[in-house]
Design an enzyme around this catalytic site. Structure first.
Site, PDB file in Angstrom:
ATOM      1  N   THR A 187       0.831  -1.210   0.000  1.00 53.40           N
ATOM      2  CA  THR A 187       0.000   0.000   0.000  1.00 53.40           C
ATOM      3  C   THR A 187       0.865   1.259   0.000  1.00 53.40           C
ATOM      4  OG1 THR A 187      -1.606  -1.182   1.335  1.00 53.40           O
ATOM      5  CG2 THR A 187      -1.753   1.209   1.347  1.00 53.40           C
ATOM      6  N   ILE A 216     -11.984  -6.504   2.235  1.00 49.59           N
ATOM      7  CA  ILE A 216     -11.541  -5.128   2.405  1.00 49.59           C
ATOM      8  C   ILE A 216     -10.475  -5.104   3.488  1.00 49.59           C
ATOM      9  CG2 ILE A 216     -12.232  -2.776   3.013  1.00 49.59           C
ATOM     10  CD1 ILE A 216     -13.521  -3.812   0.445  1.00 49.59           C
ATOM     11  N   GLY A 217      -9.383  -4.431   3.232  1.00 47.29           N
ATOM     12  CA  GLY A 217      -8.325  -4.303   4.232  1.00 47.29           C
ATOM     13  C   GLY A 217      -8.464  -3.017   5.026  1.00 47.29           C
ATOM     14  N   GLY A 241      -3.596  -5.718   6.395  1.00 49.91           N
ATOM     15  CA  GLY A 241      -4.683  -4.860   6.845  1.00 49.91           C
ATOM     16  C   GLY A 241      -5.453  -5.389   8.027  1.00 49.91           C
TER      17      GLY A 241
END
Length: 326
Positions: A187, A216-217, A241
Site C-alpha cells: 500500500t 476489504i483491508g 490490513g
C-alpha cells in the site's frame, strides 16, 4: 441507589477524594503545543513513495494545500502498472478482478473513503469526491463507481497482461499466504504538511493479491490505515490490513503523539501492541509511519524490510525503518 452501589460509590470517593471529582478537568493534549513546521514536508511508504513524493512536492513548493499534494502524489503510484499492489496493474482477487480501496483526510478532519471499487484508475480521487460532494464518508462497490462515473471518471480495464499472467499462474496452486515485504512494496500511504502548516493524508491500494472477492483491508478505513489531527500530527500504516484494523493502528499512533510521544516512539509503541496482542506476528508485516506538526518523522515495523520516503525540499530519500523482528 441499592446498598451495593452505595458501597462502591463511597469506596470510590474515599479513594479519589471528593475534591478530585469537583476539580476534574477534561484530558487535553500536550500541555505545551508543538511548534508547527515552518517548511513543507511530505513522507510516504515504500520505495514507490519516492516518485509519489516528487509529484506531491510540486504542489507543496507552489504553496498548494497538503490535501492537493497527497492526492497528486499517490495518483502517480495508482497509475504505475509496475506497482502490483496499487491501482492500475494491481494483482487481482481470486476471481481475477482488480478491486481498489482508498481514503483521504484533510486538516479539518474531513475524510472520504471508497472500497471494493472496480474499473476506476484513481480511487483516491473518488474518495475525495465522497468527502467533498456527498454527505457521506464511506462508499463502496457499485455505488462508489456510479458516483465516479457521474462526475466524469471513465471505466477502464485495470488488469494488465502482467497481472493477468500472474493470476493464472497462481490458479495452478491457489495457495493463499501474504508474503512479507513482497517485492519491497505494498500500500502507498502519504502524509504532508504545507506552507500554511496544515496537514493531510492519503492511502490507496489494490489490496492483498489473491484475496477473497469482497475482502476489504485497512486502507479505506479512517483510523486504521490513516489518521490526521491538525493539532498533533498524522500517521499511516502499511502491511497486513487485518492486523492494522484490529488495533485501529493509525489513530493509536496519533493519540500516543498527543500524549507526548515522538513519532518514532509512538510508532514503536503501536508495533509493540501488535506483537503483544497478535500471536502470529512473526508471520505478518505491519509498518507505521508518522509525522507530527513540528515536522518530526518516525517509523517502525514488525519485521525488517519496511522503508519510507521523506522529501523536505532539499532531498527526497528512502529510509529503512527500525523493526521489532530483525
Amino acid at each position: 441507589m441499592n446498598s451495593r452501589r452505595k458501597f462502591i460509590f463511597h469506596s470510590f470517593l474515599g479513594t479519589v477524594g471528593l475534591s478530585s471529582l469537583t476539580s476534574w478537568k477534561p484530558f487535553s493534549a500536550q500541555s505545551k503545543p508543538l511548534a508547527t513546521a515552518t517548511k513543507p514536508m511530505v513522507v510516504s511508504t515504500w520505495n514507490h513513495g519516492l516518485a509519489a513524493n516528487d509529484a506531491a512536492w510540486q504542489v507543496l513548493n507552489a504553496k498548494g494545500r497538503a490535501l492537493d499534494a497527497v492526492e497528486t502524489g499517490v495518483k502517480v503510484t495508482e497509475a504505475d502498472p509496475k506497482v502490483t499492489t496499487v491501482g492500475y496493474g494491481g494483482y487481482p482477487d481470486r476471481e481475477g478482478k482488480v478491486t481498489l480501496d482508498a481514503c483521504i483526510m484533510d486538516e479539518e478532519g474531513n475524510c472520504g473513503s471508497v472500497a471494493f471499487l472496480q474499473n476506476i484508475k484513481h480511487p483516491i480521487s473518488v474518495a475525495r469526491l465522497v468527502m467533498e460532494k456527498t454527505p457521506h464518508v464511506f462508499m463502496v462497490g457499485e455505488g462508489a463507481q456510479r458516483l465516479a462515473l457521474a462526475h466524469g471518471f471513465k471505466k477502464e480495464n485495470l488488469l494488465t497482461p502482467q497481472a493477468a499472467k500472474a493470476w493464472k499462474e497462481w490458479l495452478k496452486t491457489s495457495k493463499y499466504k501474504p508474503v512479507i515485504n513482497a517485492e519491497n512494496h505494498d500500500t502507498i500511504s502519504m502524509l504532508a504538511i504545507d506552507a500554511q502548516g496544515n496537514m493531510s493524508g492519503a492511502c490507496t491500494t489494490s489490496g492483498a493479491a489473491w484475496k477473497m472477492h469482497g475482502r476489504i483491508g485497512d486502507s479505506p478505513i479512517i483510523g486504521a490505515a490513516l489518521y490526521v489531527d491538525n493539532e498533533v500530527g498524522g500517521a499511516c500504516a502499511t502491511g497486513l490490513g487485518e492486523a492494522v484494523i484490529k488495533m485501529v493502528g493509525s489513530h493509536l499512533v496519533v493519540e500516543l503523539m498527543r500524549q507526548g510521544l515522538s513519532p518514532q516512539e509512538a510508532c514503536r509503541a503501536a508495533v509493540e501492541r501488535i506483537v503483544k496482542k497478535q500471536k502470529n506476528y512473526k508471520e505478518l508485516q505491519v509498518g507505521f509511519l508518522a509525522m507530527n506538526k513540528a515536522g518530526e518523522v518516525g517509523a517502525y515495523s514488525v519485521q525488517s524490510g519496511f522503508n519510507y520516503a521523506v522529501h523536505n525540499g532539499q532531498e527526497n530519500k528512502l529510509i529503512d525503518a527500525r523493526s521489532m523482528v530483525k
